[in-house]
Design an enzyme around this catalytic site. Sequence first.
Site, short mmCIF file in Angstrom:
data_model
loop_
_atom_site.label_atom_id
_atom_site.label_comp_id
_atom_site.label_asym_id
_atom_site.label_seq_id
_atom_site.Cartn_x
_atom_site.Cartn_y
_atom_site.Cartn_z
N LYS A 114 0.80 -1.23 0.00
CA LYS A 114 0.00 0.00 0.00
C LYS A 114 0.83 1.27 0.00
CE LYS A 114 -3.85 -1.90 2.65
NZ LYS A 114 -4.37 -1.97 3.97
N LYS A 194 -6.52 -11.61 -1.92
CA LYS A 194 -7.31 -11.73 -0.69
C LYS A 194 -8.63 -10.97 -0.82
CE LYS A 194 -6.55 -8.91 2.67
NZ LYS A 194 -6.09 -8.08 3.79
N LYS A 197 -11.87 -5.57 2.56
CA LYS A 197 -12.93 -4.54 2.59
C LYS A 197 -12.61 -3.35 1.72
CE LYS A 197 -12.16 -4.19 7.58
NZ LYS A 197 -10.70 -4.00 7.73
#
Length: 344
Positions: A114, A194, A197
């Site tokens: 990220k 994966k 959310k």
Amino acid sequence: MSQPNRRISGFKPTGPLQLGNYVGAIRPLVEGQHAHPTVAFIADLHALTVPHDPERLRELSMQVAGLLLASGIDPGQTILYRQSDLPAHAELHYLLECSATYGEVHRMIQFKEKGGGSGTRLSLLTYPVLMAADILLHDIAEVPVGRDQRQHVELTRDLALRFNERYGPVFTVPRAVHPPVAARLGDLATPTAKMGKTNASAAGVLFLLDPPDVLRRKIMRAVTDGGTEVAYDPERKPGVSNLIDLISACTGDEAERIAERHATYGGLKATAADAVIALLEPIQRRYRELSPADIEQTLQEGAERARERPDATVRRVRHALGLTSGRRAPAGSPARPATATASR
Ligand code: TYM
């Protein structure tokens, strides 16, 4: 000091909870809460590591708390609170940063995925140390998490062992525990990634509050693999195997049995949709019955119950690091003014 089987897990309110959160961490906490002293918390400080909208954060924190309760977290049994209500998290975070190194946090996979650019928040780099603080504050033995969090729990162990070696036996050294199936549930549209959310597309993510028709549509459109044979083979058939894991996580049936019982991909998807809807409908019903005022009260009572142990841990750490005079101030008494100490 240590509780041999105390457990903790946290949930970051960066998006609505999804099925991976449920099977990877929520259900193991719920199932273990009568056998283990358990702590569950809303990791709202962690949500500040990426750009966020304050109103949305408030909303998501309440939603996550409500879904934990609706999933069976029993506040009479488990301590449930919001991380930012206990200042001890931020204090231990800083104190632990003074033992952690740039090298060890820089190589964490989640930062690599990220972070990177010069606009990346510093807190994204140091967030695994905050996670270590969350765990170490509570004298934890076991951390039920999905496989993606394993590296962070390993770092927590390293930090605890190093601190204990340098400054004396202050921390309990925890270990990660993972569910037997679906410890890393895949995204239905990209099964090798994966389910998360905050994934770029919601098409492959089953949110706990998705209505049944949306859940069914997402599952019926799941990406499968070449060929037509239904077989459990995560290497060669990641899409089909992910659907089998999904069914297994919902029903408890074994992967091989599930594969044997299905002749077509379409049939497998229909079973998966039925299983997910049957699992989530009661949770959604209980969620709708909760009022925001009740959720808020539960969180505040949880913070009051949670406070004592983290505060005691921080006192031990401060003492071990040389931040106190060495004289024991009576519990709860204000610190002695510096001038009074100096004149002695
Ligand atoms: P978070 O909020 O991303 O996820 C919450 C929990 O859900 C698990 N999980 C999954 N498990 C299986 N398959 C998936 N696809 C899947 N997606 C998510 C995660 O592994 C996690 O257990 N850093 C943590 C929050 C945290 C924490 C802590 C956890 C902060 N402090 C202390 C435990 C102890 C996180 O971002 O989780």
